[in-house]
Design an enzyme around this catalytic site. Structure first.
Site, PDB file in Angstrom:
ATOM      1  N   PHE B 115       0.851  -1.183   0.000  1.00  0.00           N
ATOM      2  CA  PHE B 115       0.000   0.000   0.000  1.00  0.00           C
ATOM      3  C   PHE B 115       0.886   1.232   0.000  1.00  0.00           C
ATOM      4  CE2 PHE B 115      -4.381   1.447   0.508  1.00  0.00           C
ATOM      5  CZ  PHE B 115      -5.073   0.334   0.071  1.00  0.00           C
ATOM      6  N   GLN B 235      -6.956  15.462   2.713  1.00  0.00           N
ATOM      7  CA  GLN B 235      -6.356  14.515   1.769  1.00  0.00           C
ATOM      8  C   GLN B 235      -7.179  14.365   0.494  1.00  0.00           C
ATOM      9  OE1 GLN B 235      -5.859   9.987   2.562  1.00  0.00           O
ATOM     10  NE2 GLN B 235      -3.810  10.848   2.481  1.00  0.00           N
ATOM     11  N   HIS B 237      -7.350  11.938  -2.670  1.00  0.00           N
ATOM     12  CA  HIS B 237      -6.895  10.634  -3.146  1.00  0.00           C
ATOM     13  C   HIS B 237      -6.688  10.746  -4.654  1.00  0.00           C
ATOM     14  CE1 HIS B 237      -6.734   6.382  -4.013  1.00  0.00           C
ATOM     15  NE2 HIS B 237      -6.808   6.080  -2.743  1.00  0.00           N
ATOM     16  N   LEU B 247     -14.189   6.197  -5.383  1.00  0.00           N
ATOM     17  CA  LEU B 247     -12.808   5.790  -5.156  1.00  0.00           C
ATOM     18  C   LEU B 247     -12.416   4.515  -5.893  1.00  0.00           C
ATOM     19  CD1 LEU B 247     -10.433   6.796  -3.342  1.00  0.00           C
ATOM     20  CD2 LEU B 247     -10.912   4.771  -1.991  1.00  0.00           C
ATOM     21  N   GLU B 250      -6.114   2.426  -3.573  1.00  0.00           N
ATOM     22  CA  GLU B 250      -4.690   2.246  -3.826  1.00  0.00           C
ATOM     23  C   GLU B 250      -4.362   0.772  -4.034  1.00  0.00           C
ATOM     24  OE1 GLU B 250      -2.481   5.636  -1.550  1.00  0.00           O
ATOM     25  OE2 GLU B 250      -2.147   3.745  -0.530  1.00  0.00           O
ATOM     26  N   ARG B 281      -0.117   9.629  -0.864  1.00  0.00           N
ATOM     27  CA  ARG B 281      -1.162  10.250  -1.676  1.00  0.00           C
ATOM     28  C   ARG B 281      -0.921  11.719  -1.981  1.00  0.00           C
ATOM     29  NH1 ARG B 281      -5.901   7.126   1.641  1.00  0.00           N
ATOM     30  NH2 ARG B 281      -5.497   5.125   0.628  1.00  0.00           N
ATOM     31  N   HIS B 347     -10.886  13.066   0.024  1.00  0.00           N
ATOM     32  CA  HIS B 347     -10.998  11.733   0.606  1.00  0.00           C
ATOM     33  C   HIS B 347     -11.019  11.694   2.115  1.00  0.00           C
ATOM     34  CE1 HIS B 347     -10.660   7.417   0.525  1.00  0.00           C
ATOM     35  NE2 HIS B 347      -9.520   7.423   1.164  1.00  0.00           N
ATOM     36  N   ARG B 389      -2.061  11.361   5.662  1.00  0.00           N
ATOM     37  CA  ARG B 389      -2.275   9.998   6.147  1.00  0.00           C
ATOM     38  C   ARG B 389      -1.852   8.979   5.102  1.00  0.00           C
ATOM     39  NH1 ARG B 389      -6.236   6.121   5.318  1.00  0.00           N
ATOM     40  NH2 ARG B 389      -7.782   7.451   4.309  1.00  0.00           N
TER      41      ARG B 389
HETATM   42  C1  LIG Z   1     -14.336   5.104  -0.422  1.00  0.00           C
HETATM   43  C2  LIG Z   1     -13.426   5.064   0.751  1.00  0.00           C
HETATM   44  C3  LIG Z   1     -12.501   4.030   0.882  1.00  0.00           C
HETATM   45  C4  LIG Z   1     -11.640   3.980   1.966  1.00  0.00           C
HETATM   46  N1  LIG Z   1     -10.763   2.933   2.081  1.00  0.00           N
HETATM   47  C5  LIG Z   1      -9.951   2.859   3.163  1.00  0.00           C
HETATM   48  C6  LIG Z   1      -9.060   1.767   3.340  1.00  0.00           C
HETATM   49  O1  LIG Z   1      -9.019   0.843   2.534  1.00  0.00           O
HETATM   50  N2  LIG Z   1      -8.268   1.745   4.426  1.00  0.00           N
HETATM   51  C7  LIG Z   1      -8.291   2.744   5.369  1.00  0.00           C
HETATM   52  O2  LIG Z   1      -7.566   2.674   6.348  1.00  0.00           O
HETATM   53  N3  LIG Z   1      -9.148   3.793   5.226  1.00  0.00           N
HETATM   54  C8  LIG Z   1      -9.963   3.868   4.156  1.00  0.00           C
HETATM   55  N4  LIG Z   1     -10.824   4.943   4.027  1.00  0.00           N
HETATM   56  C9  LIG Z   1     -10.945   5.888   5.125  1.00  0.00           C
HETATM   57  C10 LIG Z   1     -11.838   5.324   6.207  1.00  0.00           C
HETATM   58  O3  LIG Z   1     -12.747   4.419   5.657  1.00  0.00           O
HETATM   59  C11 LIG Z   1     -12.609   6.404   6.943  1.00  0.00           C
HETATM   60  O4  LIG Z   1     -11.723   7.371   7.370  1.00  0.00           O
HETATM   61  C12 LIG Z   1     -13.311   5.803   8.138  1.00  0.00           C
HETATM   62  O5  LIG Z   1     -14.150   4.743   7.733  1.00  0.00           O
HETATM   63  C13 LIG Z   1     -14.109   6.794   8.943  1.00  0.00           C
HETATM   64  O6  LIG Z   1     -14.752   6.060   9.969  1.00  0.00           O
HETATM   65  P1  LIG Z   1     -15.485   6.727  11.191  1.00  0.00           P
HETATM   66  O7  LIG Z   1     -15.951   5.606  12.051  1.00  0.00           O
HETATM   67  O8  LIG Z   1     -14.612   7.760  11.791  1.00  0.00           O
HETATM   68  O9  LIG Z   1     -16.703   7.496  10.537  1.00  0.00           O
HETATM   69  P2  LIG Z   1     -17.871   7.028   9.471  1.00  0.00           P
HETATM   70  O10 LIG Z   1     -17.746   5.601   9.100  1.00  0.00           O
HETATM   71  O11 LIG Z   1     -17.848   8.048   8.422  1.00  0.00           O
HETATM   72  O12 LIG Z   1     -19.138   7.154  10.337  1.00  0.00           O
HETATM   73  C14 LIG Z   1     -19.654   8.388  10.780  1.00  0.00           C
HETATM   74  C15 LIG Z   1     -20.882   8.109  11.581  1.00  0.00           C
HETATM   75  O13 LIG Z   1     -21.313   9.289  12.227  1.00  0.00           O
HETATM   76  C16 LIG Z   1     -22.695   9.449  12.049  1.00  0.00           C
HETATM   77  N5  LIG Z   1     -22.996  10.870  12.171  1.00  0.00           N
HETATM   78  C17 LIG Z   1     -22.333  11.912  11.628  1.00  0.00           C
HETATM   79  N6  LIG Z   1     -22.896  13.069  12.002  1.00  0.00           N
HETATM   80  C18 LIG Z   1     -23.932  12.756  12.817  1.00  0.00           C
HETATM   81  C19 LIG Z   1     -24.914  13.521  13.514  1.00  0.00           C
HETATM   82  N7  LIG Z   1     -24.933  14.855  13.475  1.00  0.00           N
HETATM   83  N8  LIG Z   1     -25.855  12.868  14.225  1.00  0.00           N
HETATM   84  C20 LIG Z   1     -25.860  11.511  14.288  1.00  0.00           C
HETATM   85  N9  LIG Z   1     -24.949  10.760  13.648  1.00  0.00           N
HETATM   86  C21 LIG Z   1     -24.006  11.369  12.926  1.00  0.00           C
HETATM   87  C22 LIG Z   1     -22.962   8.842  10.697  1.00  0.00           C
HETATM   88  O14 LIG Z   1     -24.318   8.518  10.547  1.00  0.00           O
HETATM   89  C23 LIG Z   1     -22.065   7.613  10.776  1.00  0.00           C
HETATM   90  O15 LIG Z   1     -22.708   6.590  11.497  1.00  0.00           O
HETATM   91  C24 LIG Z   1     -11.690   4.991   2.943  1.00  0.00           C
HETATM   92  C25 LIG Z   1     -12.605   6.022   2.821  1.00  0.00           C
HETATM   93  C26 LIG Z   1     -13.463   6.077   1.734  1.00  0.00           C
HETATM   94  C27 LIG Z   1     -14.408   7.211   1.623  1.00  0.00           C
END
Ligand SMILES: Cc1cc2nc3c(=O)[nH]c(=O)nc-3n(C[C@H](O)[C@H](O)[C@H](O)COP(=O)(O)OP(=O)(O)OC[C@H]3O[C@@H](n4cnc5c(N)ncnc54)[C@H](O)[C@@H]3O)c2cc1C
Lengths: 245, 574
Positions: B115, B235, B237, B247, B250, B281, B347, B389
């Site tokens: 990666f 960031q 991507h 997306l 990578e 990235r 991203h 990151r």
């Molecule tokens: C397409 C994509 C692919 C990725 N691939 C990778 C990867 O392969 N490896 C890696 O390490 N990272 C990857 N990332 C990054 C990583 O997935 C994210 O940074 C991470 O999943 C974020 O997780 P989280 O739990 O912080 O938030 P999220 O999973 O974004 O969850 C946010 C939560 O907060 C809730 N929420 C937000 N605001 C409110 C509110 N006001 N009231 C109530 N609920 C609310 C939402 O409903 C949701 O449940 C990727 C990101 C994307 C977009």
């Protein structure tokens, strides 16, 4: 180019009966149906309600009935339909409509929960030292089930659910058990099979293959259900296999 | 309606679910999410999760730490990175024991792949460090955690949109919002509140993020008079599907895909001779835009190609099935035969709500803990990612620091007192909603949002400079003023998304302002923050974290030194 959408509308506060509204928008053949619905909402009619989140077919929010078949609005493009005619957009079948294209998915998620054994788990605050070994072949046995995104499109398409056995646990729930039953690491596979043997369980399926036909992730859902039935029959004493004794 | 819990977790992505699961060992825990929990954007994570398991080749946590620090352009706090890299392997084993269906190698161990920015022996060559479940890693982890939470009795409040954090005696004692299905206020009273609300990619026109990524958690922190840390580091991507921003992980380049410009050249060889297409990235995104700027985009346009043809159909279907089908669905092409048009897409937010390595939210730069409030995941800034990151380091951040946050709560909850709820909690929510529903304002949310997204994309993305940032700041202020005059056509109280989006836009504007403001102050280039008027990194003046908060007279910045450690800043060469 122009595309016309005939959209199911229902506002509980003001409507006794649902009706349809027709919208014509500028759209390209490569646009997602979800993009079109957003254009309707953002440019013409902000009162329209539908769910969405990832917009690329992995979160499972926007399962709808499009031209009479369950599908994800973000995964279908305008060109997937005959856009010289009106495209008909309705909520998922089987479920109760709350507003417009939004259905009450409680019955869906309750069933997903109902198939989860309530055995106490080991403490997650204690960390293991190493991974358990699983061969690629063992891992591949439940790969198809892992594709499920809980969009409920299969419920909306299943003739058993909509016409025969409203209480059927449903294709997605049987499929979800697969990821545990066929996982070599699982310790409660027996318990899970017991749950599926209950009334409205796996035996309610009559193999209409509609779930397989509509599944946005191309999962062989019916095959998975048949596999589970087969496992129950071959692994358990004959008389109680169907859970009917 | 008032709900009583020991712990409420706002956000049900991997960070929120992991924290909830850990805290639920000895507490009554609720997870609140504005989309159904299983729709949280963590499900979109594709490529993998980093840990130095060494299942494919020799690896050490110190190597992982070095790569992360160097990838961060030396802005990460090294004690936190040490925790991340050191605890990562055990975190993976724990996930495996919970049932996460990782892909396996021939020995039956968790399979690992290369990666971006992850290297062997302090930068020598790419290393296989990313654990994965084909290209559905996020989905696989989310599904497992969701099932485990169900078994643990964690309660879910789905489709509840949180608007306020509640405080009593300088301690966080709950949160308030409304049920999207009814617009009824929902007040949550708890001894511990966790922010796990993810990122805010939706402030840009092109993003890999979902519709829910509107930075609500950042705005909740600003409301609580907290600072946001390092928000200038956004960031991009390098490989979003052109035009859509969806997306392409990578992992596609890790499995052998290469970037080509309009002349068919593998241009990354010129920018990063050792890691080439697997450079971090920030570097790859700048390279892509450089090529485009020099007229070497495909057909002179604003995209380049991701060439996956070498991989062949079988390998694509086996290693990258989801990505292959995304390309087929949205572009109508078969990546084993045709190159894929890609361009940078917004991203990830490196910055966020300042926390310590135990998940406590910090009230100021000197590290005072705000009692009762915790943060984890993308919305938090520990800081392990610094200015940039590395791929696969977010998921491991969610799990390692989600667990640590959960453990902090586990250890502290019994001793915490129940503070009374502020009496006006429900009316706080209702007043705002009612005033919006009754407003006769002439502005519309959709138009204002589009203006913001275009503005941020044009003036505050991969390349920035003082002039455009000044202009952007002025324009964000204008948009904020215009939002005061927003009106709604939709007066319904059942799933009124026009209402939700107006509230979200308020949050997006505040976060955008902090991003632009932070970027304007930082007169150097570091990681993802590239100022064409200050193109060099300047360690003497800028090896420090930005803290920005709202005051009655506007935004104010302060700075906090970076926690140094075993790796001294060096020039970043790949
Ligand atoms: C397409 C994509 C692919 C990725 N691939 C990778 C990867 O392969 N490896 C890696 O390490 N990272 C990857 N990332 C990054 C990583 O997935 C994210 O940074 C991470 O999943 C974020 O997780 P989280 O739990 O912080 O938030 P999220 O999973 O974004 O969850 C946010 C939560 O907060 C809730 N929420 C937000 N605001 C409110 C509110 N006001 N009231 C109530 N609920 C609310 C939402 O409903 C949701 O449940 C990727 C990101 C994307 C977009």
């Amino acid at each position: 180019m122009k595309a016309t959408f005939k959209v199911y509308r229902f506002t509980p506060e003001t409507d006794r009966e649902p009706h349809y509204d027709t919208y014509t928008i500028n759209a390209e053949p490569n646009e997602r149906i979800l993009d079109c619905l957003n254009k309707i909402r953002w440019q013409q009619d902000p009162t329209l309600s539908f769910r969405m989140s990832c917009a690329h077919g992995i979160c499972g929010s926007d399962g709808l009935t499009i031209n009479s078949q369950s599908a994800l609005a973000c995964q279908k493009l305008v060109k997937d339909y005959d856009y010289t005619k009106e495209i008909l957009v309705e909520p998922l079948r089987y479920f109760c409509v709350v507003k417009d294209l939004i259905v009450d998915l409680k019955p869906f998620f309750e069933r997903i929960k109902s198939i989860t054994p309530q055995t106490p788990l080991s403490q997650v605050t204690v960390e293991p030292e190493k991974e358990r070994i699983q061969t690629p072949e063992e891992r591949s046995r439940f790969d198809d089930a892992l594709k499920c995104i809980l969009c409920a499109c299969c419920y909306g398409a299943c003739p058993v659910m909509t016409e025969q056995d409203e209480g059927f646990v449903g294709p997605a729930a049987v499929l979800r058990e697969q990821r545990y039953i066929y996982d070599s690491r699982t310790t409660d596979a027996k318990e899970r099979l017991e749950i599926l043997k209950k009334p409205h369980g796996v035996w309610a399926c009559k193999s209409y293959y509609m779930c397989t036909l509509v599944c946005p992730k191309n999962i062989k859902v019916t095959e998975a259900i048949l596999r589970t039935k087969n496992k129950i029959i071959t692994e358990q004493p004959k008389q109680d296999a169907t859970g009917e004794s | 309606m008032i709900h009583e819990y020991d712990v409420v977790v706002i956000g049900g992505g991997i960070a929120g679910l992991y924290t909830a699961l850990t805290a639920s060992e000895n507490a009554k825990v609720a997870v609140i999410s504005k989309v159904h929990v299983t729709r949280s954007h963590s499900v979109a994570a594709q490529g993998g999760i980093a840990a130095s398991l060494g299942n494919e080749e020799e690896d050490h946590w110190e190597w992982h730490m070095y790569d992360t620090v160097k990838g961060s352009d030396f802005l990460a706090d090294q004690h936190a990175v040490e925790v991340l890299a050191q605890e990562a392997p055990n975190a993976i084993y724990t996930l495996e024991h919970m049932g996460v269906p990782f892909s396996r190698n021939a020995q039956g161990k968790i399979e690992q792949r290369r990666f971006g920015g992850h290297t062997r022996n302090f930068g020598e060559a790419p290393i296989k460090r990313a654990c994965y479940a084909s290209d559905r890693t996020g989905r696989a982890i989310m599904d497992t955690l969701y099932d485990r939470c169900l078994q643990k009795g964690v309660v879910f409040h789905n489709e509840v949109f949180i608007q306020h954090l509640l405080f009593a005696l300088n301690s966080c004692c709950g949160a308030a919002g409304y049920d999207l299905a009814t617009t009824e206020p929902q007040v949550f009273h708890a001894k511990a509140v966790v922010l796990a609300t993810g990122g805010c990619g939706k402030i840009y026109k092109t993003t890999s993020n979902g519709f829910a990524s509107t930075g609500d958690g950042f705005a909740l922190a600003l409301d609580a008079l907290l600072s946001l840390e390092d928000m200038e580091f956004v960031q991009f991507h390098p490989t979003g599907i052109y035009g859509l921003g969806i997306l392409i992980s990578e992992a596609a380049r890790a499995e052998g895909g290469v970037l080509r410009n309009g002349l068919g050249e593998r241009f990354m060889e010129r920018y990063a001779p050792t890691l080439k297409d697997l450079a971090p990235r920030d570097i790859v995104s700048r390279a892509v835009l450089n090529e485009i700027g020099e007229g070497k985009g495909v057909e002179g346009k604003d995209y380049v190609y991701l060439d996956l043809r070498e991989l062949g159909r079988e390998r694509l279907n086996q290693k990258l099935p989801e990505i292959t089908s995304l390309i087929k669905t949205y572009l109508g092409i078969d990546p084993s035969e045709t190159q894929v048009p890609v361009a940078p897409t917004c991203h990830y937010m490196m910055g966020g709500i300042p926390t310590d390595a135990e998940g406590h939210v910090l009230a100021d730069k000197s590290g005072t803990v705000l009692p009762g409030l915790y943060a984890a995941g993308e919305c938090a800034c520990v800081s392990v990612h610094g200015a940039n990151r590395l791929g696969c380091n977010s998921l491991i951040d969610l799990v390692v620091f989600g667990r640590r946050t959960g453990l902090s709560i586990f250890n502290e909850i019994k001793a915490r007192l129940v503070h009374p709820l502020p009496v006006q909690a429900e009316s706080l929510v209702l007043d705002k909603i009612n005033s919006l529903l009754e407003s006769h304002g002439t502005e519309r949310t959709a138009g204002l949002r589009e203006a913001l997204q275009c503005l941020m994309t044009e003036e505050c993305s991969v390349f920035r400079n003082g002039k455009t940032l000044e202009d952007a700041l002025g324009q964000v202020h204008q948009l904020k003023k215009r939002l005061l005059n927003v009106g709604l056509t939709n007066k319904s109280r059942v799933f009124n998304y026009e209402l939700q989006e107006a509230l979200e836009l308020g949050n997006m504007l505040r976060v955008a302002e902090v991003i632009v403001y932070s970027a304007l102050q930082r007169q150097e280039s570091r990681g993802a923050h590239f100022r064409s008027d200050y193109p060099q990194r300047n360690d003497e003046e800028w090896l420090k974290h930005t803290f920005v908060n709202e005051t009655p007279t506007g935004l104010k910045e302060t700075y906090k030194p970076v926690a140094a450690g075993r790796f001294a800043p060096e020039k970043r060469r790949y």
